[in-house]
Write an enzyme that holds these catalytic residues in place. Structure first.
Site, short mmCIF file in Angstrom:
data_model
loop_
_atom_site.label_atom_id
_atom_site.label_comp_id
_atom_site.label_asym_id
_atom_site.label_seq_id
_atom_site.Cartn_x
_atom_site.Cartn_y
_atom_site.Cartn_z
N GLU A 141 0.84 -1.20 0.13
CA GLU A 141 0.01 0.02 0.07
C GLU A 141 0.81 1.27 -0.07
OE1 GLU A 141 -3.39 2.32 2.74
OE2 GLU A 141 -2.49 0.36 3.43
N GLU A 278 -9.86 5.88 0.36
CA GLU A 278 -9.41 4.29 0.35
C GLU A 278 -9.72 4.21 -1.35
OE1 GLU A 278 -7.94 2.38 2.23
OE2 GLU A 278 -8.45 3.23 4.35
#
Length: 314
Positions: A141, A278
């Site tokens: 990520e 997100e």
């Protein structure tokens, strides 16, 4: 004013008696003058000398049309001073400050003591930072968020904004969530965005934007920014959906693409409009295929940029 020509001289008047020759000469002069004028106007109208000037003055030759005459009012339909006609004026965000927060740090896993340290986020205490998630194939990520952040910075700077990243891969770990918020506050950012990707169950897909709740606890007070942050979040949600073609989350936010939270230090401690995004679920293979695509990440950055621009332009 009549134009007599450069070599024509009027015949002087005489006091002598008018005989036949004088009468004939008097009749001849007007004829010669008329013939000369016809030649000058008709036979030589295409020249650039005095004849052409005379024709233009008398309306026999059309003057070249000006850009204003062709296009109506000056500037109508023309490019802006910057030469852009696509709405992406490089000066459109001049004077605006945007802080981009790439979620996590690829070096965090090497510094467990530092990132596990507890910090005060107003409502409670949390870890300084975390390692973030990764795809099943190991794409982290933190790598994703930094790449998208850099792409977004380029797009916003092209529009004239001053852009600051909370980190640019230039530190071994962190920063802590408290420092991430502080960077935006000290910069007096007009908008701040923290970029992330989720790590949820397989089948959970889509993106969502996290908004700050109206928090007033300890060192946290988001009451003044909760409204503007929602506006920012909605604009980013809309821009992101258009640019990427992806749908809002099917597991958070009830299909709205929006989620309100009071447990994130990066939002609780912000004094400027700020949201999280997100971008997808790294643990779902279909979302992971998008997140690991450079072309899709560029679209994601473009969508975020359009949302921020819309918010800043009001």
């Amino acid at each position: 004013m009549s134009y007599l020509g450069p070599e024509f001289e009027p015949v002087p008047q005489r006091r002598s008696r008018r005989g036949p020759f004088t009468v004939a000469l008097a009749a001849l002069v007007p004829a010669v003058l008329a013939g000369w004028l016809v030649y000058e106007v008709v036979g030589d109208s295409g020249g650039s000398g005095p004849s052409a000037q005379a024709a233009g003055a008398s309306g026999h030759s059309a003057a070249p049309s000006s850009p204003r005459a062709k296009g109506g009012a000056e500037g109508a339909g023309s490019p802006s001073a910057s030469g852009r006609t696509d709405g992406k004026d490089p000066d459109s965000l001049r004077g605006k400050v945007v802080v981009i927060d790439p979620g996590h740090n690829q070096g965090n896993f090497k510094h467990p003591t530092e990132i596990n340290r507890r910090v005060d986020i107003g409502t409670n205490s949390k870890e300084c930072d975390t390692t973030g998630t990764a795809t099943n194939a190991g794409y982290p990520e933190a790598r994703f968020t930094l790449d998208v952040s850099r792409r977004l910075r380029t797009l916003l700077e092209e529009r004239g904004a001053t852009v600051k990243l909370t980190h640019d891969g230039d530190r071994p770990w962190g920063p802590c969530v408290t420092e991430r918020a502080e960077i935006g506050n000290k910069a007096h950012a007009d908008a701040a965005l923290s970029i992330h990707a989720d790590g949820s169950a397989v089948g959970n897909r889509g993106f969502h934007v996290i908004l700050p709740d109206a928090v007033h606890s300890g060192t946290a007070d988001t009451r003044a920014i909760a409204g503007p942050s929602r506006d920012l979040g909605v604009d980013i949600k809309d821009g992101f959906a258009r640019a990427t073609g992806t749908a809002p989350s099917n597991y958070i936010g009830g299909g709205t693409g929006l989620d309100v939270r009071k447990d994130l230090g990066g939002l609780n401690l912000s004094t400027v409009p700020k949201v999280f995004i997100e971008c997808g679920n790294m643990r779902d293979s279909k979302d992971a295929a998008l997140l690991t695509s450079a072309a899709w990440r560029q679209k994601a950055a473009e969508g975020m940029s359009e949302g921020i621009v819309s918010f800043l332009r009001g």
